[in-house]
Design an enzyme around this catalytic site. Structure first.
Site, PDB file in Angstrom:
ATOM      1  N   ASP A 192       6.612  -2.292  -2.544  1.00  0.00           N
ATOM      2  CA  ASP A 192       5.166  -2.078  -2.372  1.00  0.00           C
ATOM      3  C   ASP A 192       4.547  -1.396  -3.590  1.00  0.00           C
ATOM      4  O   ASP A 192       4.918  -0.288  -3.949  1.00  0.00           O
ATOM      5  CB  ASP A 192       5.000  -1.215  -1.109  1.00  0.00           C
ATOM      6  CG  ASP A 192       3.546  -0.829  -0.811  1.00  0.00           C
ATOM      7  OD1 ASP A 192       2.623  -1.382  -1.446  1.00  0.00           O
ATOM      8  OD2 ASP A 192       3.359   0.033   0.081  1.00  0.00           O
ATOM      9  N   HIS A 365       0.570   4.359   1.578  1.00  0.00           N
ATOM     10  CA  HIS A 365       1.452   3.733   0.586  1.00  0.00           C
ATOM     11  C   HIS A 365       2.038   4.768  -0.374  1.00  0.00           C
ATOM     12  O   HIS A 365       1.384   5.740  -0.739  1.00  0.00           O
ATOM     13  CB  HIS A 365       0.669   2.686  -0.216  1.00  0.00           C
ATOM     14  CG  HIS A 365       0.089   1.596   0.622  1.00  0.00           C
ATOM     15  ND1 HIS A 365       0.772   0.449   0.922  1.00  0.00           N
ATOM     16  CD2 HIS A 365      -1.094   1.501   1.259  1.00  0.00           C
ATOM     17  CE1 HIS A 365       0.023  -0.329   1.683  1.00  0.00           C
ATOM     18  NE2 HIS A 365      -1.121   0.289   1.909  1.00  0.00           N
TER      19      HIS A 365
HETATM   20 ZN   LIG Z   1      -0.319  -4.082   3.508  1.00  0.00          ZN
HETATM   21 ZN   LIG Z   2       0.034  -1.888   5.935  1.00  0.00          ZN
END
Ligand SMILES: [Zn+2]
Ligand SMILES: [Zn+2]
Length: 549
Positions: A192, A365
């Protein structure tokens, strides 16, 4: 003999949203996620965008299953469209499955879709793949990353993740499982990149507990907290803060009501019975004891927040003394809409809190330091940044290089570039065609760039249509023409202009006897365009309909 492994990014590489990729070995393909993306402001009339999976259509019979990492729209939003085309099993964790079921049910697809629940710790065999979901923390519970064992080696797909040690649901990312993957040896890490340009560490969700407490204590009136309908963790944090501060909770917005009910039924959201209010009941409770959770934190026209801001909500009105919190980040492209909503809420007398004025949202994130931990822990042979715009992917690639992964083993690519792993080497193949698939009402993929360009022109200057009757034999117009306009000029004030336009049309329609109506149309359109431009310096879309008699 070990064959080739092919990873194909279909969406989410080179953009934020519509995440999707396929993993292919031998004659088997598995898919990870099928997300959607919000349109940008210049994509007029587009509801949302789904990935272009044209590549998969050619190998349809080899697609064995789709695995979902978590229940956010950018991972499940395109699933109804996907299962209509690909009748394959869908694997998801319990909460994610609940969210998917709501979506499929609304589209009458639930009965014909094979849904399977998987959990961290499970081992799922699909063709040559052995899949091991593991828990990661993110801004929604029940998120997983995936270990995917293939004959060519172990793939780790991070999903969306952060390394929060005090997450809202108390379940940190499963570092032990990651260490185990590392011991076995990781061929490729797909990680990510959303926050790859953020140094340091993403703040813990726990930060928000204090913020919510403070706001609730200081707010004498009603408190309205807007967030994504799928941010179940955030809803829980707000509800828990409400419990500590003796407020009761009502939920506004169909998607959030549905999601919250499902999450409660499955045990992912704890709202004590005696804390629940309907919107109607909030009116008979002192304002200082009310929390309303609402949708529309992106300024969406149909979201609750926008309807409150514009006074169009059927049962709620914003009044002086209300406090509104926007607990979500603004998706790039939505800024203008969100700012408009905030301005209107202030106009109506509410106080409004939003990032970065007050930290009422933390990202789900990983930032750079967490991304580095994942890379260092797994020590993959190859590294592929996923989930992000090109600048995020590039940045993430640089990080991996700084940590000692050699340049040729890092693949920074956008959607459509196949990554082929063979004999311990990585080769980036030729890009397959792809692009945006626009969902426009019931039309999927029918609205393309040409139509959008026309909408833009129509939006800028409107249109003018002339209807002309014309005698084919004499080559002369019959009677006077009719002019219809929209979005070009306010007709009652334009008598003079339009009557001159009639004259222009009448003389343009005088032609050689026998001229075809199509040719007359062209002449009329050109003459009328030129005339309107001379008079107004505007270029509306001009069309003529010439009817031969
Ligand atoms: Zn996402
Ligand atoms: Zn997500």
């Amino acid at each position: 003999m070990v064959g080739k492994l092919k990873i194909m990014p279909i969406g989410g590489l080179g953009e934020v949203g519509k995440n999707m990729m396929s993993i292919e070995y031998g004659r088997s393909i598995i898919i990870i996620d099928a997300g959607m993306m919000f349109p940008e402001l210049d994509m007029l009339g587009i509801d949302y965008i789904i990935p272009d999976w044209g590549y998969l259509r050619d190998v349809k019979d080899r697609v064995r299953a789709i695995l979902i990492t978590h229940g956010h729209q950018d991972h499940i939003g395109a699933l109804p469209h996907f299962v209509r085309e690909f009748n394959v099993p869908v694997y998801a964790t319990r909460l994610t499955r609940g969210l998917i079921e709501i979506k499929l049910k609304n589209d009458h697809l639930l009965d014909r879709t094979a849904l399977y629940t998987y959990s961290p710790g499970d081992i799922i065999e699909i063709g040559p793949f052995t899949i091991e979901p593991y828990h990661v923390c993110h801004s929604i519970p029940d998120t997983v990353g995936l270990g995917i064992n293939t004959p060519a080696g172990l793939i780790v797909h991070s999903g969306d993740f952060k390394l929060d040690h005090t997450p809202a649901d108390g379940l940190p990312t499963d570092m032990a499982k990651l260490a185990e993957f590392s011991r076995r040896g990781v061929l490729v890490l797909l990680s990510d990149s959303t926050n790859a340009d953020q140094p340091g560490t993403t703040p813990s969700e726990a930060v928000l507990d204090d913020v919510f407490d403070q706001i609730m204590r200081r707010t004498p009136g009603r408190l309205i907290i807007a967030t994504f309908a799928s941010l179940i963790s955030r809803i829980q944090q707000a509800v828990s803060a409400a419990a500590r501060n003796r407020r009761k909770v009502a939920i506004a917005g169909r998607s959030m009501v549905e999601n919250a009910k499902m999450a409660r039924d499955l045990g992912y959201l704890d709202i004590p019975e005696d804390m629940q209010l309907t919107l109607e009941e909030t009116k008979s409770v002192p304002p200082s004891e009310v929390l309303i959770m609402a949708t529309g934190s992106q300024g969406e026209p149909m979201g609750v927040l926008n309807r409150l801001a514009t006074g169009r909500h059927p049962s709620l009105r914003i009044r002086k003394g209300d406090t509104v919190v926007l607990s979500s980040h603004t998706i790039p492209g939505n800024e203008e809409m969100v700012h408009g909503v905030i301005n209107r809420l202030f106009q109506k007398g509410a106080d409004v809190f939003y990032n970065p004025v007050v930290q009422v949202h933390v990202s789900g994130h990983a930032s750079q330091e967490e991304q580095k931990i994942l890379i260092n822990l797994l020590r993959p042979r190859f590294f592929v940044p996923i989930h992000g715009e090109l600048r995020h992917l590039k940045q993430h690639g640089k990080l991996a290089h700084e940590l000692g992964i050699s340049e040729e083993n890092i693949a920074v690519v956008e959607n459509g570039y196949p990554l082929i792993f063979r004999d311990g080497r990585l080769e980036i193949g030729r890009r397959v065609p792809g692009g945006y698939v626009f969902v426009d009402g019931a039309l999927v993929g029918d609205t393309g760039p040409v139509v959008l360009r026309e909408r833009e022109v129509l939006g800028q200057s409107g249109f003018v249509t002339a209807i002309v009757h014309y005698n084919h034999e004499t080559g002369r117009p019959v009677g006077s023409s009719r002019i219809i306009t929209r979005g070009f000029i306010f007709v009652p004030d334009a008598d003079e202009l339009l009557s001159h336009a009639q004259d222009v049309i009448a003389s343009a329609a005088v032609v050689q006897p026998g001229t075809s109506p199509a040719d007359v149309e062209e002449r009329v359109e050109r003459a009328l365009s030129d005339f309107l431009y001379q008079e107004t310096r505007r270029k509306p879309v001009v069309t003529a309909a010439v009817i031969a008699e």
